[in-house]
Every structure is written in structure tokens, then in C-alpha cells.
Write an enzyme that holds these catalytic residues in place. Structure first.
Site, short mmCIF file in Angstrom:
data_model
loop_
_atom_site.label_atom_id
_atom_site.label_comp_id
_atom_site.label_asym_id
_atom_site.label_seq_id
_atom_site.Cartn_x
_atom_site.Cartn_y
_atom_site.Cartn_z
N ASP A 71 13.25 -3.27 -8.61
CA ASP A 71 13.20 -2.84 -7.25
C ASP A 71 13.84 -2.94 -5.80
OD1 ASP A 71 11.01 -3.66 -7.17
OD2 ASP A 71 9.35 -2.24 -8.00
N ASN A 140 -2.60 1.20 -7.23
CA ASN A 140 -3.34 2.07 -7.95
C ASN A 140 -2.52 2.45 -8.83
OD1 ASN A 140 -0.50 2.36 -7.20
ND2 ASN A 140 -0.27 3.45 -6.03
N HIS A 142 0.59 1.83 -10.44
CA HIS A 142 2.11 1.46 -10.63
C HIS A 142 3.25 0.48 -11.30
CE1 HIS A 142 2.67 0.00 -5.80
NE2 HIS A 142 3.17 -0.97 -6.65
N GLU A 147 4.94 5.57 -9.15
CA GLU A 147 3.89 5.60 -9.30
C GLU A 147 3.25 6.98 -10.05
OE1 GLU A 147 2.97 4.29 -6.66
OE2 GLU A 147 4.30 4.15 -4.60
C1 F6R Z 1 7.80 -5.49 -6.57
C2 F6R Z 1 6.77 -4.44 -7.27
C3 F6R Z 1 5.59 -3.65 -7.22
C4 F6R Z 1 4.55 -4.53 -7.05
C5 F6R Z 1 3.21 -4.27 -6.95
C6 F6R Z 1 2.21 -5.75 -6.34
O1 F6R Z 1 8.83 -5.70 -7.94
O2 F6R Z 1 8.00 -4.14 -8.23
O3 F6R Z 1 4.68 -2.99 -8.42
O4 F6R Z 1 5.03 -5.59 -7.99
O5 F6R Z 1 3.22 -3.39 -5.63
O6 F6R Z 1 2.19 -5.99 -5.17
P1 F6R Z 1 1.82 -7.63 -4.69
O7 F6R Z 1 1.85 -8.24 -5.57
O8 F6R Z 1 2.46 -7.52 -3.10
O9 F6R Z 1 0.62 -7.04 -4.88
#
Ligand code: F6R
Length: 244
Positions: A71, A140, A142, A147
Site C-alpha cells: 500500500d 482495528n 485492517h 479497513e
Molecule cells: C502497512 C500496512 C498496515 C500496517 C498496520 C499496522 O503497509 O499495510 O496495514 O501493517 O497499520 O501498522 P503498525 O505496524 O505501524 O502498527
């Protein structure tokens, strides 16, 4: 299917990172021209540090490896310090012998996101699909920026970030207003079609998301739960995430 032996509870973040990195290092050794699916954020940083060490020690060779990131914020310039392109260069690509031309991150400044997303999926498929996919999970539930909601989308797409994701990611920006409101993300098909998936979960604020995955139930309100159905998935978590 996610079986108990595939849920590896580690003492702390460092142990989790090393053990998850070992799965990637094995994959790279066995598949010298393999395709990595990569993620950004705090969860994978330790893994990237381990892979850099392994590369410097001559244990793994990135010269034939390709990578596709999950992403990218939209809109954002690739030179912006919070862009995922910048993150990947800074945390991994600049420090290993990967050919940057073989590293792909969704284009946060493309003029036509729909056309870009379609082409990104075609490009991944033409390359042979992702061999091993690294994932973190949002508080959450995701994965990527898929989401929670009534529906999940299969293809790579432009999506609006949830308020809770904007809150969580505002720690990286000067103010909350600076967090982009949209992102381009691989969809559920892209994620679930990887041959192997490695999810890393650290910290007690991820406990609830981890428990949703381990509960045995599926819900689009926690996209991470869909990983249960994958035939070759590993979950590396630390005690804080596991015990809450
Ligand atoms: C990032 C991504 C997100 C993160 C998630 C957790 O490329 O795809 O899904 O893996 O938001 O983020 P952290 O690791 O910063 O808690």
C-alpha cells in the site's frame, strides 16, 4: 488453515522480528528470484533490520529478488518522508543488494488511481504472483488498508482511511491534519493469493485484533480474520500482543 503450531508466541519484539525474518531468509535462499510482498509501519521494521544484517553477513542475496508493497498513501510524493516508498528505501532497499528497479510500491501521485490499480494487479500476476507476503495488522483489524466494513474488495483499489487509522498513523506526521485521507492498497485477493503469509503482531494495543484472528470466526469487520482460511500462514506475535 491457521493451526496452533503456526501461531508462534515470542518473548518480545526483537525475538518476534528475528524468527519472522528467518522465514523470509529461508524463502530468499530457496527462491533466489522470488517475489516478496512487503509492508510498512512499526511491525516489520525489526524484520528489515534482521534481513539487512543477514545480507551484509552474506547469508542472503537480494540481487534476483522482486518486491511489491501492499500500500501507499494517496496522494503523496515518493520523496515525502512519510511515504511508504521513502520508508522502504530507508528501512530496507538502500541497505541491501536489491535492484531498486525491481522494487514496486503503489504510486501515491498517479493521475488515474483506477488505471494504476488495475495495472498493479496485472503486473504482480505477470511476475508470477507473490511468493511470501509480510503483513502487520491495524488495531482495528485492517490488513493493508483493507479497513473493516460490510464488504471487502478483492482487487487493488483506492480507499478512504478510517478515523481510527488516521489517529494511529498521526504519530508519524507533524499534525493529524497532515495524514493523507486515502491510500492505494492491495485488496484481499492480492493478499490471500500469496503462496505464504507471515503476519507479525506486537504490543498490547494489538491484542484485540490478534484475538479476533484466533477466535475462529470470520468477519469483514476485522479483515485480519480472513487470514485463517489461508493454506500457508504464520503468525508471529509477542507476549504483550498475545496476553494483552
Ligand atoms: C502497512 C500496512 C498496515 C500496517 C498496520 C499496522 O503497509 O499495510 O496495514 O501493517 O497499520 O501498522 P503498525 O505496524 O505501524 O502498527
Amino acid at each position: 488453515m491457521l493451526t496452533k503450531d503456526r501461531v508462534i508466541v515470542c518473548k518480545d519484539y526483537d525475538e518476534m522480528s528475528r524468527r519472522a525474518a528467518d522465514v523470509f531468509a529461508d524463502y530468499i535462499r530457496e527462491n533466489p528470484t522470488g517475489i516478496l510482498g512487503l509492508a510498512t509501519g512499526s511491525s516489520p521494521e525489526g524484520i528489515y533490520t534482521c534481513l539487512i544484517e543477514d545480507n551484509k553477513a552474506g547469508k542472503i542475496d537480494f540481487s534476483g529478488i522482486k518486491s511489491y508493497n501492499l500500500d501507499e498513501y494517496y496522494p503523496i510524493e515518493p520523496t515525502h518522508e512519510q511515504s511508504y516508498r521513502y520508508f522502504m528505501n530507508d528501512r530496507l532497499f538502500d541497505h541491501v543488494n536489491i535492484d531498486k528497479a525491481n522494487t514496486f510500491v503503489p504510486d501515491g501521485k498517479c493521475a488515474d488511481p483506477d488505471a494504476f490499480c488495475k495495472a498493479y494487479d496485472e503486473q504482480v500476476a505477470a511476475a508470477g504472483g507473490v511468493g511470501i507476503q509480510l503483513l502487520g495488522v491495524g488495531r482495528n483489524g485492517h490488513i493493508g488498508f483493507n479497513e473493516p466494513g460490510d464488504e471487502l474488495i478483492g482487487a487493488t483499489h483506492l480507499t478512504a482511511l478510517c478515523e481510527s487509522t488516521i489517529d494511529a498513523n498521526s504519530r508519524f506526521f507533524e499534525t493529524r491534519d497532515d495524514v493523507p485521507r486515502h491510500a492505494i492498497t492491495m485488496g484481499m485477493d492480492g493478499i490471500l493469493s500469496a503462496e505464504c503469509i507471515v503476519l507479525v503482531v506486537s504490543g498490547k494495543e494489538k491484542h484485540e485484533a490478534l484475538m479476533m484472528l484466533l477466535s475462529g470466526k470470520y468477519t469483514t469487520n476485522a479483515p485480519v480474520t480472513l487470514l485463517r482460511s489461508h493454506k500457508n500462514v504464520y503468525v508471529f506475535c509477542d507476549e504483550a500482543a498475545y496476553n494483552g
